[in-house]
Design a protein around this motif. Structure first.
Motif, short mmCIF file in Angstrom:
data_model
loop_
_atom_site.label_atom_id
_atom_site.label_comp_id
_atom_site.label_asym_id
_atom_site.label_seq_id
_atom_site.Cartn_x
_atom_site.Cartn_y
_atom_site.Cartn_z
N SER A 18 0.48 -1.38 0.20
CA SER A 18 0.02 -0.01 0.11
C SER A 18 0.79 1.57 0.05
O SER A 18 1.89 1.14 0.90
N PHE A 19 0.36 2.07 -0.28
CA PHE A 19 1.14 3.63 -0.44
C PHE A 19 0.09 4.17 -0.83
O PHE A 19 -0.44 4.61 -1.10
N SER A 20 0.77 5.95 -0.78
CA SER A 20 -0.16 7.21 -0.96
C SER A 20 0.46 7.85 -2.45
O SER A 20 1.51 8.16 -2.25
N ILE A 21 -0.60 8.90 -2.95
CA ILE A 21 -0.08 9.55 -3.74
C ILE A 21 -0.77 10.81 -3.75
O ILE A 21 -2.51 10.94 -3.28
N PRO A 22 -0.82 11.82 -4.48
CA PRO A 22 -1.71 12.86 -4.93
C PRO A 22 -2.82 12.20 -5.78
O PRO A 22 -2.72 12.09 -5.84
N CYS A 23 -4.08 12.75 -4.95
CA CYS A 23 -4.90 13.36 -5.59
C CYS A 23 -5.36 14.33 -7.27
O CYS A 23 -4.81 15.22 -6.80
N PRO A 24 -5.70 13.63 -7.90
CA PRO A 24 -5.50 14.35 -9.39
C PRO A 24 -6.93 15.28 -9.03
O PRO A 24 -5.99 16.03 -10.55
N THR A 25 -7.33 15.27 -8.47
CA THR A 25 -8.79 16.46 -8.50
C THR A 25 -8.29 17.65 -7.44
O THR A 25 -8.61 18.59 -7.68
N ARG A 26 -7.70 17.08 -6.55
CA ARG A 26 -7.53 18.21 -5.31
C ARG A 26 -5.66 17.74 -4.55
O ARG A 26 -5.58 16.77 -4.19
N SER A 27 -5.23 19.37 -4.52
CA SER A 27 -4.01 19.33 -4.34
C SER A 27 -3.81 18.93 -2.94
O SER A 27 -2.70 19.02 -2.97
N ASP A 28 -4.63 19.11 -2.17
CA ASP A 28 -4.39 18.89 -0.90
C ASP A 28 -5.03 17.92 -0.06
O ASP A 28 -4.54 17.52 0.88
N SER A 29 -4.83 16.94 -1.48
CA SER A 29 -5.59 15.15 -0.55
C SER A 29 -4.57 14.27 -1.06
O SER A 29 -4.40 14.46 -2.12
N ARG A 30 -4.53 13.50 -0.84
CA ARG A 30 -4.24 12.32 -1.27
C ARG A 30 -4.53 11.44 -1.28
O ARG A 30 -5.90 10.87 -0.19
N LEU A 31 -4.53 9.74 -1.92
CA LEU A 31 -5.59 8.91 -2.38
C LEU A 31 -3.89 8.09 -1.61
O LEU A 31 -3.31 7.98 -1.93
N ARG A 32 -4.88 7.09 -0.95
CA ARG A 32 -4.12 5.21 -0.91
C ARG A 32 -4.44 3.80 -1.41
O ARG A 32 -5.60 3.82 -2.19
N VAL A 33 -3.20 4.18 -1.84
CA VAL A 33 -3.35 2.49 -2.79
C VAL A 33 -3.09 1.72 -2.91
O VAL A 33 -2.20 1.55 -1.80
N ALA A 34 -3.93 0.41 -3.03
CA ALA A 34 -3.10 -1.12 -1.87
C ALA A 34 -3.45 -1.74 -3.14
O ALA A 34 -4.59 -1.67 -4.30
N ILE A 83 -7.09 -3.68 -6.98
CA ILE A 83 -6.29 -3.04 -6.75
C ILE A 83 -6.98 -1.35 -6.23
O ILE A 83 -8.63 -2.28 -6.69
N LEU A 84 -7.32 -1.35 -4.50
CA LEU A 84 -8.41 -0.75 -3.70
C LEU A 84 -7.68 1.03 -4.52
O LEU A 84 -6.55 1.45 -4.33
N ILE A 85 -8.29 1.15 -4.70
CA ILE A 85 -8.12 3.12 -4.47
C ILE A 85 -9.14 4.38 -3.40
O ILE A 85 -10.00 3.86 -3.69
N GLY A 86 -8.40 4.79 -2.54
CA GLY A 86 -9.63 5.87 -1.79
C GLY A 86 -9.10 6.84 -1.26
O GLY A 86 -7.27 6.62 -0.83
N ASN A 87 -9.64 7.25 -0.18
CA ASN A 87 -9.41 8.37 0.08
C ASN A 87 -8.06 7.42 1.16
O ASN A 87 -8.16 7.01 1.66
N GLN A 88 -7.14 8.96 1.61
CA GLN A 88 -5.52 9.01 2.32
C GLN A 88 -6.30 8.48 3.96
O GLN A 88 -6.86 9.56 4.54
N PHE A 89 -5.85 7.70 4.23
CA PHE A 89 -6.44 7.56 5.69
C PHE A 89 -4.75 7.17 6.37
O PHE A 89 -4.10 6.67 6.28
N HIS A 90 -5.36 7.74 8.34
CA HIS A 90 -3.68 7.66 8.64
C HIS A 90 -4.12 6.15 10.13
O HIS A 90 -4.83 6.31 9.58
N ASP A 91 -3.17 5.31 10.42
CA ASP A 91 -3.16 4.78 10.96
C ASP A 91 -2.95 4.41 12.36
O ASP A 91 -4.08 3.96 13.32
N GLY A 92 -3.12 6.41 13.18
CA GLY A 92 -4.20 6.14 14.23
C GLY A 92 -5.00 7.70 13.96
O GLY A 92 -5.31 7.21 14.52
#
Length: 459
Positions: A18-34, A83-92
């Motif tokens: 799993s890793f994260s990438i910048p969201c293509p539509t929002r510069s202040d958000s990231r996507l989580r990819v697994a 392949i799963l794609i969703g808004n990024q979250f943090h383990d905590g």
């Protein structure tokens, strides 16, 4: 450290990245990819699919854990990579206070508009090389649908045996009523992290009467357990099995004796509470994880009382001890310690995300355990088991092993395509009871669907 795209050129069984990438539509958000590769080796023509995580459910164990991803992958037969794609979250991150299903389609949500087209280059980059031998492949987009309308996690804890678990209050979709209005149904659920897409226990809940308005939903009002009805799919069929010995139970009641039940595996305790409250049983419940029992008491209305005895311990060892020592009884104060059980109900499963769920456990169907269980049953007692068969061979062996110990076998089809209820009798049954004038049978018909009673068939 940059991720090497070449990593994904081959299928590597059981690999999870799993890793994260910048969201293509929002510069202040990231996507989580697994990316998860199936633990089952695949052929030279792998099948790859993608899924977009429903908005608001990014921290749900189904979408945020490897075991959840595995269950999603196994839900699509022969899938090689998911392949799963969703808004990024943090383990905590904590679970959202309340989840509400978005009004818009799951493919048109904040931060992921037009995601199929925007993410297509990413999906292709995450495909194995062998998928391109006939040109650029089409990557199917899977959808995740369930009956959850809204929900909130009300408790999280860790059991010594079952691991992490959570309790959640949810609103689910229901069929429209006779007047055409949508019926609102509220439930309380128990889930284990090791099998996050499996509901271990489910009971109805009703708005707390301390609230003036009962029109509010999840997160707006408090809820209390409703212990009058069994909604978990296989519990009412298990109770329906008592119709086979209704004359014996009615006779016990006429002599001033409470019918008694031994329940191996407690979960949320819905079955135990129903037997005591609705049918007047004295119940002994055994569960190996004390935290599960604590949750059942605090969240699902289970009470340790005069006619409800709860034991922390291994269910099979408990039966073996009880069967080998007629003078031993955990609740012997002033009681007839030699009195045996009218029914033993078993809800023990082997839950593993890689091999799936099977029930009962293999340990329980060993001859010594079955013989021990038979010894703790009365002359007209029955053994009732929730069964989930992973294969035809499992079913055939199960039936053979039980036929070798018990007089007769019966079954009830639960109707969900997964479970059935197996009933083993100590003594032969004269006939299947379809109607009876005894008061216990009439009471039984009043608290569970009669269709389950009528569907009992001999094996």
């Amino acid at each position: 450290m940059a991720l090497d795209v070449a990593t994904f050129e081959t299928i590597c069984p059981s690999r999870f990245i799993s890793f994260s990438i910048p969201c293509p539509t929002r510069s202040d958000s990231r996507l989580r990819v697994a990316v998860l590769d199936s633990p089952i080796p695949t052929t030279d023509s792998p099948l790859v699919a993608a899924m977009f995580v429903p908005e608001g459910r990014e921290t749900d164990w189904i979408f945020s854990t490897e075991s959840g991803h595995l269950q999603l992958l196994f839900g699509s037969p022969a899938m090689s990579r998911l392949i799963l794609i969703g808004n990024q979250f943090h383990d905590g991150d904590l679970s959202p206070p309340v989840y509400h299903r978005p009004v818009k389609s799951s493919l048109h949500r904040k931060g992921l508009d037009d995601d199929e087209e925007l993410c297509k280059p990413l999906l292709l980059a995450l495909c194995p090389r062998s998928l391109f031998k006939n040109g650029i492949p089409e990557i199917p987009i899977l959808s995740y649908e369930d009956n959850l309308v809204s929900g909130v996690v009300i408790h999280k804890c860790v059991g010594c045996l079952v691991g992490e678990m959570l309790v959640e209050d949810v609103e689910i979709e229901s069929e429209s009523g006779v007047d055409g209005c949508v019926k609102r149904e509220f439930r309380r659920r128990l889930r284990f992290k090791r099998m996050p897409n499996l509901i271990q226990t489910e009971i109805p809940i009703i708005p707390d009467t301390h609230f003036r308005s009962i029109s509010g939903g999840i997160g707006e009002v408090g809820f209390l357990p409703d212990l009058r009805v069994l909604v978990h799919p296989y519990l009412a069929p298990m109770v329906a099995s008592l119709s086979l010995i209704s004359e014996h139970i009615d006779g016990q009641i006429q002599r001033g004796l409470r019918p008694n039940a031994l329940c191996l595996g407690v979960g949320g305790g819905a079955l135990l509470t129903f037997l005591r409250n609705q049918l007047g049983f004295e119940v002994v419940g055994v569960d190996a994880d004390k935290e599960v029992l604590r949750v059942a008491k605090n969240c699902f209305g289970l009470e340790d009382s005069e006619f409800m005895h709860l034991v922390i311990g291994d269910a099979i060892k408990f039966v073996q001890k009880l069967s080998h020592n007629a003078n031993w009884h955990p609740f012997a104060d002033g009681e007839d310690v030699n009195r045996k059980f009218d029914v033993v109900m078993v809800d023990l499963d082997s839950s593993d995300v890689r091999s799936g769920v099977s029930a009962p456990t293999l340990e329980f169907v060993k001859r010594r355990v079955l013989l021990g269980t038979k010894l703790v049953l009365s002359e007209f007692g029955i053994l009732v088991i929730n069964v989930i068969c992973p294969s035809r061979s499992f079913y055939c062996k199960l039936v053979h092993d039980f036929e070798d110990v018990f007089q007769e076998l019966y079954k009830i089809d639960v109707g969900n395509g997964e479970n059935f209820v197996l009933i083993a009798t100590v003594s032969p049954q004269v006939s299947l009871v379809r109607d009876c004038s005894n008061s216990f049978f009439m009471r039984l018909k009043s608290v569970i669907p009669e269709a389950y009673i009528n569907s009992i068939t001999k094996i």
